[in-house]
Each structure stands twice: as C-alpha cells, then as structure tokens.
Design an enzyme around this catalytic site. Structure first.
Site, PDB file in Angstrom:
ATOM      1  N   LYS A  56     -86.488  52.076  61.617  1.00  0.00           N
ATOM      2  CA  LYS A  56     -87.562  51.606  60.765  1.00  0.00           C
ATOM      3  C   LYS A  56     -87.838  52.383  59.353  1.00  0.00           C
ATOM      4  CE  LYS A  56     -89.291  47.727  62.708  1.00  0.00           C
ATOM      5  NZ  LYS A  56     -89.579  46.538  61.966  1.00  0.00           N
ATOM      6  N   SER A 306     -81.308  49.212  68.375  1.00  0.00           N
ATOM      7  CA  SER A 306     -82.115  49.434  67.314  1.00  0.00           C
ATOM      8  C   SER A 306     -83.181  50.545  67.474  1.00  0.00           C
ATOM      9  CB  SER A 306     -82.712  48.190  66.937  1.00  0.00           C
ATOM     10  OG  SER A 306     -83.481  47.652  68.222  1.00  0.00           O
TER      11      SER A 306
END
Length: 404
Positions: A56, A306
C-alpha cells in the site's frame, strides 16, 4: 467516484522512479513446494516484506506526492481496515502531512497501533470499510482534507502497478500472475504494467468467497455492491469495486476466482511452515488459489503475497483453522466399555497410531448410551489426511465404535 483518467505504462515507470526512496524492492522467492505441486515453477512476490507490511505504501506515496502545497496544508483523510491506513500514515509522515484515518470497528489491533505509530489520528467508525469511507468523505466535506481513496484513483493504481514492473524484472519467464483482489487497485495496476509489455501473460485475481464483489459486477458490466460480507481476510473485504480499477479489471484481467475461508487458513499455515513467511489471510489469497487447483497453474507462475500484517491472536486461530482444513486435527466421538482401564486402553492405541491427544472428555449420562458404555470426545493432532485414515482404521480394527 474516483479519478477515471487512463493509467499508462509510462505513468507506472515514473511512479517507480518516484517511490524508490521510500518503498523497498521486495524479494521474489522460489517456492519449491508449490512448484512440486503444480509441476511448473512457482515464485512468490513478497510484498508482505514491504515497508509498513504491504504494497500500500506504493500507491499512497505516489498519490500524496502529487498533492499541491495548498492540498498538503489541508491534510489528508483515508478509510482503511489497516494496510492502506499504514501506507497513508507512513507516506504522510514522510511528506510532512497531517493524516486522519477512519477504520471499521474490529480492525486488527497491530494495524491500528502501527498507524498511530506513524503519527496519524485514528477514528473507528462503522462495521465495514464502506461505512468508514462514508465517514471519511463527511470529514473531507467538513474540514477540506484531501481524501486518499484505497483503490479508486488513477495515482493509487499507478503506484500499485510498480509491483508489476518488478515482477517482470525479477521473473521474466512468468506466464501467469496471481493477485489478491479487494477493491482492485493492486490487480489493475499489475495488469496494466504487465499487459503493456507482455500481453500474453495471464493475470488472475483472487477474492475471498465471502467478500467477492467482482464476479457479479463483471457479469453486470458495472460495479455492484455486496449486501453482506463475511471473511477473515480484512485486507480484501471490499463490498464495491472502484470505477477506476473495475474498467481495467474488466478489460485486462483474464480471470477472477474465489477461495474459501478454509483455503485461506490453510494457505497462511502452509506459507508459514514451508516458506517461513508470515502473511495475513488476504496476503495468502494467491497461495490459496494455487493450493486449491494446482492443475490450473500449468506454466511458470508468480503469486503475490500482498501483505503480512496479521494480529498474533488471529494468527493463532488461523493456524488452528488451517491445520483442521489440512486434515491435521481430528475430532472424534467413541463408545467404550465403562470399566477400569477402558479410557487408558484407548489412549494406548492412539499413542501407538502416532496421534497426539489435544483434548479428551467423556460422558456417562446419555439416553442413547447403554448402562455399560461411556462416550468419549477426543480432539487429536495428526500428520495429515492419510495419517488420519490410518488412525481411524486402527481404532475400528480394535473394535471401537467411532463417530466423526
């Protein structure tokens, strides 16, 4: 509604140059255990080892770097279950911008603490991410703060797309890329970066079965909100795809598949055991998809891990759930004679079969029991499904009445 401009390969390359001082080049690890399972090379792109524990920071920094001085002075606001929050907080700290983050109730405690640790103000609001996002928009209206959307913005998608550039650099032989998907920012960014250079590479998105907004939205031709969600994978628990990523997913992504909670648990456990990598349930979605159907991945494959921000308490539960899903926990009920040494004899047989007793209880009072019987409840640890069958077979050979 997000910024719906087009994202190009050149944009992503510029973002890669921009973020190189704040984001690390995460490793690409060979996965021999997954390669053996599929019969083809499988590699893992370890964004769980990224700064702030997920991909992110890439999109958040790219988005916020482009803010004007006047916008920076107004501060930023975001809504996130955790990973976007940490990315925004770290980017804001680096750029000297005040950040306020709205989180849904029940967001993982380590993510909340890490977000506060980067200097952001954290406010809990609502049960789902969409509730927090609505409140973040209201805060934007009240204060003039700039909303940093988790996925529905071209600069966010552009920043996430830098993962795709790294995948092609680190694994030029790749034929299939498997990507966890919530709102679609990471998936769409990777798809743009890779398809622009290698259009033949297959891009597969993976959603949690209990929070899969994309399949129905793609069938409808536009984002369709889910009426409810239920998944441990908070990082991909998004009830409505963004307009910006949706268009790219529709046009460039080859397939969206879903995985169950049991598959996610198993993937977290196996990745921890075999790869020695800690991933959160959302971060393990690509591994879950590969474990579910190895034959689908019949060419060199990269699975994106992720994120790795998992609450230790949840990790403990997930490990237990994953062991159960892998057939390594066995719950049994048996009827044994109600006489001295009856339970001891049963435990001797279980020990001889190599099963580890975790919990045992027994009951004498039940209308279904004979006067000379006792019902025993057992929780056992085994080495897997084949060992479980061996244990059950031994008990039945010894004359025990077994009820699974």
């Amino acid at each position: 509604m997000g910024d719906q401009g087009q994202v190009s390969l050149a944009d992503i390359e510029q973002a890669a140059a921009l973020i190189k001082d704040i984001a690390v080049l995460t490793p690409m690890e060979d996965s021999r255990w997954l390669s053996a399972l599929t019969g083809h090379p499988v590699l893992l792109k370890c964004e769980n080892l990224q700064r702030a524990g997920s991909f992110k920071i890439r999109g958040a920094y790219n988005r916020m770097w482009h803010l004007s001085e006047e916008e920076r002075a107004r501060g930023v606001v975001a809504a996130s279950a955790g990973n976007h929050a940490q990315g925004v907080a770290l980017a804001a700290q680096t750029l000297g911008i005040e950040a306020t983050i709205f989180m849904p109730e029940g967001a993982p405690i380590p993510k909340e603490k890490a977000t506060r640790g980067y200097g952001a103000h954290v406010v809990f609001h609502g049960r789902y991410l969409e509730d927090s996002l609505e409140e973040a928009r209201a805060f934007q209206e009240r204060t003039g703060a700039v909303l940093i959307h988790p996925f529905d913005n071209t600069q966010i998608v552009t920043g996430q797309g830098t993962v795709g550039l790294e995948i092609l650099d680190q694994a030029p032989e790749v034929d299939t890329v498997v990507v966890p998907c919530g709102g679609g920012g990471l998936l769409s960014g990777i798809a743009i970066a890779i398809k622009a250079q290698r259009p033949e590479v297959k891009i597969i998105g993976v959603q949690a079965e209990g929070a899969a907004a994309y399949p129905e939205s793609l069938r409808a031709g536009h984002p369709v909100p889910l009426t409810s969600m239920s998944t441990m994978a908070d990082g991909i628990a998004v009830g409505l795809p963004g307009e910006v990523p949706f268009a790219t997913v529709r046009d460039l992504v080859d397939e969206i598949i879903t995985v169950t909670e049991a598959s996610l648990s198993r993937a977290v456990l196996v990745t921890l055991e075999r790869a020695k990598l800690v991933v959160e349930p959302a971060g393990a979605a690509a591994v879950a998809a590969i474990l579910d159907d190895p034959a689908r991945f019949s060419s060199p494959t990269v699975g994106v891990l992720s994120g790795g921000n998992i609450d230790p308490l949840l990790l403990g539960k997930v490990i237990q759930h994953g062991m159960a899903a892998a057939g390594r926990y066995l719950n049994l009920q048996l009827r044994i004679p109600d006489r001295p040494g009856g339970l001891a004899g049963l435990l001797v047989e279980l020990g001889a079969a190599g099963a580890n007793v975790i919990e045992v209880s027994h009951a004498r009072i039940d209308a279904d029991l004979s006067l000379d019987e006792v019902e025993v409840h057992l929780q056992l640890e085994t080495r897997g499904e084949s060992h479980t069958e061996t244990v059950l077979a031994r008990l039945r050979e010894c004359g025990y009445r077994v009820f699974e």
